[in-house]
Design a protein around this motif. Structure first.
Motif, PDB file in Angstrom:
ATOM      1  N   THR A 107       0.899  -1.332   0.017  1.00 57.78           N
ATOM      2  CA  THR A 107      -0.007   0.076  -0.027  1.00 57.78           C
ATOM      3  C   THR A 107       0.920   1.370  -0.055  1.00 57.78           C
ATOM      4  O   THR A 107       0.485   2.289  -0.473  1.00 57.78           O
ATOM      5  CB  THR A 107      -0.796   0.110   1.050  1.00 57.78           C
ATOM      6  N   ARG A 108       2.043   1.085   0.459  1.00 56.68           N
ATOM      7  CA  ARG A 108       2.836   2.544   0.703  1.00 56.68           C
ATOM      8  C   ARG A 108       4.228   2.266  -0.140  1.00 56.68           C
ATOM      9  O   ARG A 108       5.093   3.017   0.157  1.00 56.68           O
ATOM     10  CB  ARG A 108       3.256   2.720   1.948  1.00 56.68           C
ATOM     11  N   ALA A 109       4.179   1.335  -1.197  1.00 54.77           N
ATOM     12  CA  ALA A 109       5.433   1.151  -1.860  1.00 54.77           C
ATOM     13  C   ALA A 109       5.226   1.781  -3.345  1.00 54.77           C
ATOM     14  O   ALA A 109       4.200   2.176  -3.819  1.00 54.77           O
ATOM     15  CB  ALA A 109       5.418  -0.261  -1.987  1.00 54.77           C
ATOM     16  N   ILE A 110       6.083   2.137  -3.939  1.00 53.11           N
ATOM     17  CA  ILE A 110       6.291   2.541  -5.341  1.00 53.11           C
ATOM     18  C   ILE A 110       7.232   1.907  -5.987  1.00 53.11           C
ATOM     19  O   ILE A 110       8.447   1.738  -5.669  1.00 53.11           O
ATOM     20  CB  ILE A 110       6.931   4.007  -5.035  1.00 53.11           C
ATOM     21  N   VAL A 111       6.376   1.532  -7.239  1.00 50.73           N
ATOM     22  CA  VAL A 111       7.098   0.783  -8.268  1.00 50.73           C
ATOM     23  C   VAL A 111       7.265   1.755  -9.625  1.00 50.73           C
ATOM     24  O   VAL A 111       5.928   1.769  -9.763  1.00 50.73           O
ATOM     25  CB  VAL A 111       6.630  -0.572  -8.291  1.00 50.73           C
ATOM     26  N   ARG A 112       8.293   1.580 -10.204  1.00 53.99           N
ATOM     27  CA  ARG A 112       8.381   2.369 -11.419  1.00 53.99           C
ATOM     28  C   ARG A 112       9.301   2.051 -12.374  1.00 53.99           C
ATOM     29  O   ARG A 112      10.342   1.614 -12.142  1.00 53.99           O
ATOM     30  CB  ARG A 112       8.454   3.827 -11.343  1.00 53.99           C
ATOM     31  N   GLY A 113       8.723   1.584 -13.598  1.00 56.14           N
ATOM     32  CA  GLY A 113       9.573   1.131 -14.768  1.00 56.14           C
ATOM     33  C   GLY A 113      10.235  -0.053 -14.680  1.00 56.14           C
ATOM     34  O   GLY A 113      11.226  -0.546 -14.862  1.00 56.14           O
ATOM     35  N   THR A 114       9.534  -1.031 -13.790  1.00 53.84           N
ATOM     36  CA  THR A 114      10.194  -2.424 -13.307  1.00 53.84           C
ATOM     37  C   THR A 114       9.543  -3.515 -14.163  1.00 53.84           C
ATOM     38  O   THR A 114       8.319  -3.566 -14.411  1.00 53.84           O
ATOM     39  CB  THR A 114       9.823  -2.665 -11.954  1.00 53.84           C
ATOM     40  N   ARG A 115      10.482  -4.450 -14.559  1.00 53.46           N
ATOM     41  CA  ARG A 115       9.706  -5.817 -15.394  1.00 53.46           C
ATOM     42  C   ARG A 115       9.404  -6.653 -14.092  1.00 53.46           C
ATOM     43  O   ARG A 115      10.218  -7.182 -13.397  1.00 53.46           O
ATOM     44  CB  ARG A 115      10.968  -6.284 -16.116  1.00 53.46           C
ATOM     45  N   LEU A 116       8.105  -7.185 -14.150  1.00 56.40           N
ATOM     46  CA  LEU A 116       7.527  -7.918 -13.233  1.00 56.40           C
ATOM     47  C   LEU A 116       6.747  -9.014 -14.087  1.00 56.40           C
ATOM     48  O   LEU A 116       5.512  -9.380 -13.640  1.00 56.40           O
ATOM     49  CB  LEU A 116       6.611  -7.148 -12.269  1.00 56.40           C
ATOM     50  N   ARG A 117       7.330  -9.591 -15.095  1.00 55.91           N
ATOM     51  CA  ARG A 117       6.614 -10.717 -16.169  1.00 55.91           C
ATOM     52  C   ARG A 117       6.190 -11.754 -15.181  1.00 55.91           C
ATOM     53  O   ARG A 117       7.266 -12.417 -14.482  1.00 55.91           O
ATOM     54  CB  ARG A 117       7.603 -10.830 -16.979  1.00 55.91           C
ATOM     55  N   GLU A 118       5.030 -12.137 -15.285  1.00 53.89           N
ATOM     56  CA  GLU A 118       4.634 -13.507 -14.561  1.00 53.89           C
ATOM     57  C   GLU A 118       4.982 -13.366 -12.995  1.00 53.89           C
ATOM     58  O   GLU A 118       5.166 -14.648 -12.318  1.00 53.89           O
ATOM     59  CB  GLU A 118       5.295 -14.555 -15.057  1.00 53.89           C
ATOM     60  N   ALA A 119       4.904 -12.303 -12.371  1.00 61.07           N
ATOM     61  CA  ALA A 119       5.091 -12.221 -10.954  1.00 61.07           C
ATOM     62  C   ALA A 119       3.749 -12.607 -10.186  1.00 61.07           C
ATOM     63  O   ALA A 119       2.628 -12.547 -11.060  1.00 61.07           O
ATOM     64  CB  ALA A 119       5.440 -10.890 -10.806  1.00 61.07           C
ATOM     65  N   ASP A 120       3.662 -13.393  -9.218  1.00 59.78           N
ATOM     66  CA  ASP A 120       2.447 -13.658  -8.359  1.00 59.78           C
ATOM     67  C   ASP A 120       2.201 -12.542  -7.661  1.00 59.78           C
ATOM     68  O   ASP A 120       2.675 -12.184  -6.490  1.00 59.78           O
ATOM     69  CB  ASP A 120       2.909 -14.718  -7.280  1.00 59.78           C
ATOM     70  N   PHE A 121       0.952 -11.769  -7.970  1.00 63.36           N
ATOM     71  CA  PHE A 121       0.367 -10.575  -7.343  1.00 63.36           C
ATOM     72  C   PHE A 121      -1.103 -10.960  -6.525  1.00 63.36           C
ATOM     73  O   PHE A 121      -1.760 -10.046  -6.415  1.00 63.36           O
ATOM     74  CB  PHE A 121       0.181  -9.321  -8.177  1.00 63.36           C
ATOM     75  N   SER A 122      -0.874 -12.255  -6.456  1.00 71.14           N
ATOM     76  CA  SER A 122      -2.343 -12.635  -5.916  1.00 71.14           C
ATOM     77  C   SER A 122      -2.631 -12.209  -4.551  1.00 71.14           C
ATOM     78  O   SER A 122      -1.547 -12.233  -3.763  1.00 71.14           O
ATOM     79  CB  SER A 122      -2.445 -14.365  -6.000  1.00 71.14           C
ATOM     80  N   ARG A 123      -3.814 -11.775  -4.267  1.00 75.54           N
ATOM     81  CA  ARG A 123      -4.111 -11.199  -2.955  1.00 75.54           C
ATOM     82  C   ARG A 123      -3.094 -10.014  -2.499  1.00 75.54           C
ATOM     83  O   ARG A 123      -3.128  -9.743  -1.451  1.00 75.54           O
ATOM     84  CB  ARG A 123      -4.231 -12.345  -1.966  1.00 75.54           C
ATOM     85  N   VAL A 124      -2.453  -9.454  -3.381  1.00 79.14           N
ATOM     86  CA  VAL A 124      -1.493  -8.221  -3.232  1.00 79.14           C
ATOM     87  C   VAL A 124      -2.342  -7.223  -2.708  1.00 79.14           C
ATOM     88  O   VAL A 124      -3.566  -6.925  -3.411  1.00 79.14           O
ATOM     89  CB  VAL A 124      -0.798  -7.853  -4.136  1.00 79.14           C
ATOM     90  N   ARG A 125      -2.142  -6.334  -1.679  1.00 79.35           N
ATOM     91  CA  ARG A 125      -2.956  -5.172  -1.501  1.00 79.35           C
ATOM     92  C   ARG A 125      -2.022  -3.870  -1.642  1.00 79.35           C
ATOM     93  O   ARG A 125      -0.808  -3.573  -0.971  1.00 79.35           O
ATOM     94  CB  ARG A 125      -3.037  -5.071   0.212  1.00 79.35           C
ATOM     95  N   CYS A 126      -2.505  -3.197  -2.553  1.00 84.46           N
ATOM     96  CA  CYS A 126      -1.874  -2.074  -3.341  1.00 84.46           C
ATOM     97  C   CYS A 126      -2.753  -0.736  -3.219  1.00 84.46           C
ATOM     98  O   CYS A 126      -2.507   0.277  -3.960  1.00 84.46           O
ATOM     99  CB  CYS A 126      -1.623  -2.195  -4.786  1.00 84.46           C
ATOM    100  N   GLN A 127      -3.610  -0.679  -2.115  1.00 87.69           N
ATOM    101  CA  GLN A 127      -4.619   0.537  -2.005  1.00 87.69           C
ATOM    102  C   GLN A 127      -3.648   1.626  -2.095  1.00 87.69           C
ATOM    103  O   GLN A 127      -2.731   1.722  -1.184  1.00 87.69           O
ATOM    104  CB  GLN A 127      -5.358   0.421  -0.830  1.00 87.69           C
ATOM    105  N   GLU A 128      -3.873   2.779  -2.928  1.00 82.55           N
ATOM    106  CA  GLU A 128      -3.093   4.099  -2.761  1.00 82.55           C
ATOM    107  C   GLU A 128      -1.646   3.877  -3.269  1.00 82.55           C
ATOM    108  O   GLU A 128      -0.998   4.615  -2.757  1.00 82.55           O
ATOM    109  CB  GLU A 128      -3.463   4.673  -1.499  1.00 82.55           C
ATOM    110  N   GLY A 129      -1.403   2.799  -3.765  1.00 84.69           N
ATOM    111  CA  GLY A 129       0.042   2.588  -4.008  1.00 84.69           C
ATOM    112  C   GLY A 129       0.275   3.162  -5.451  1.00 84.69           C
ATOM    113  O   GLY A 129      -0.536   3.687  -5.848  1.00 84.69           O
ATOM    114  N   SER A 130       1.506   2.641  -5.934  1.00 88.76           N
ATOM    115  CA  SER A 130       1.815   3.202  -7.147  1.00 88.76           C
ATOM    116  C   SER A 130       2.729   2.040  -8.087  1.00 88.76           C
ATOM    117  O   SER A 130       3.763   1.901  -7.273  1.00 88.76           O
ATOM    118  CB  SER A 130       2.821   4.520  -7.094  1.00 88.76           C
ATOM    119  N   ILE A 131       2.251   1.671  -8.832  1.00 93.75           N
ATOM    120  CA  ILE A 131       2.921   0.730  -9.758  1.00 93.75           C
ATOM    121  C   ILE A 131       2.910   1.151 -11.265  1.00 93.75           C
ATOM    122  O   ILE A 131       1.808   0.988 -12.152  1.00 93.75           O
ATOM    123  CB  ILE A 131       2.278  -0.757  -9.810  1.00 93.75           C
TER     124      ILE A 131
END
Length: 190
Positions: A107-131
């Motif tokens: 929720t408070r992480a910032i991710v920018r310009g990153t390669r996340l191919r076939e990553a497991d984002f199941s049940r990830v909480r990114c409310q108000e985050g930035s990808i």
């Protein structure tokens, strides 16, 4: 098994393979180009550390803290995170393909310009985050919560809107078209 205190040290250029680190303190560490392969980090602290062009390949992180950690152009291919905290973590560029982040609170992480191919984002909480501007092709989003998350420029082509929360998510026009098509709607210009 290694129990080490690297707090405030410069670990640039180090190489570790197959090492288990328990209660490792990497607070305020500077890391340029260190390589960790098939390593395990248990209850380790990476708070306020800065990592540039470093590699953590096929590593396992369990119960680790990444408060205000910065990763620039780092490689995490095949690594897995379990019960870790990511408050204020920043990731810029790099390759995080095939990373396991299931259930992570970003929720408070910032991710920018990153390669996340076939990553497991199941049940990830990114409310108000930035990808932003991330390559998320082939990622597993099942049950993820992107409420009010800034996703502009990221590849969301494998995201099923029926299986994630997207209320208030910030997206661009191309992503809007992709999501509408994923919902089975027929978009026509006139």
């Amino acid at each position: 098994m290694a129990k080490t205190d690297w707090e405030g040290h410069d670990i640039s250029g180090q190489t570790h393979s197959g090492v288990t680190f328990t209660d490792l303190d990497c607070t305020e560490v500077v890391n340029r180009g260190a390589t960790f392969t098939d390593c395990t980090f248990q209850r380790s602290t990476f708070n306020c550390s800065v990592h540039t062009d470093a590699a953590f390949v096929n590593c396992t992180f369990t119960g680790c803290s990444f408060f205000d950690t910065r990763f620039t152009e780092c490689k995490f291919v095949g690594s897995n995170f379990d019960r870790c905290t990511f408050d204020l973590m920043q990731v810029v560029g790099g390759n995080w393909s095939h990373v396991g982040l299931s259930g992570a609170d970003l929720t408070r992480a910032i991710v920018r310009g990153t390669r996340l191919r076939e990553a497991d984002f199941s049940r990830v909480r990114c409310q108000e985050g930035s990808i932003r501007d991330a390559d998320l092709s082939g990622a597993d989003f099942d049950g993820a919560d992107f409420t009010d998350c800034d996703l502009r420029g990221s590849d969301v082509s494998t995201l099923d809107p029926a299986r994630v929360r997207l209320k208030g998510a910030i997206i661009d026009l191309q992503q809007a078209l992709s999501l509408v098509q994923a919902m089975g709607l027929d978009v026509r210009a006139d």
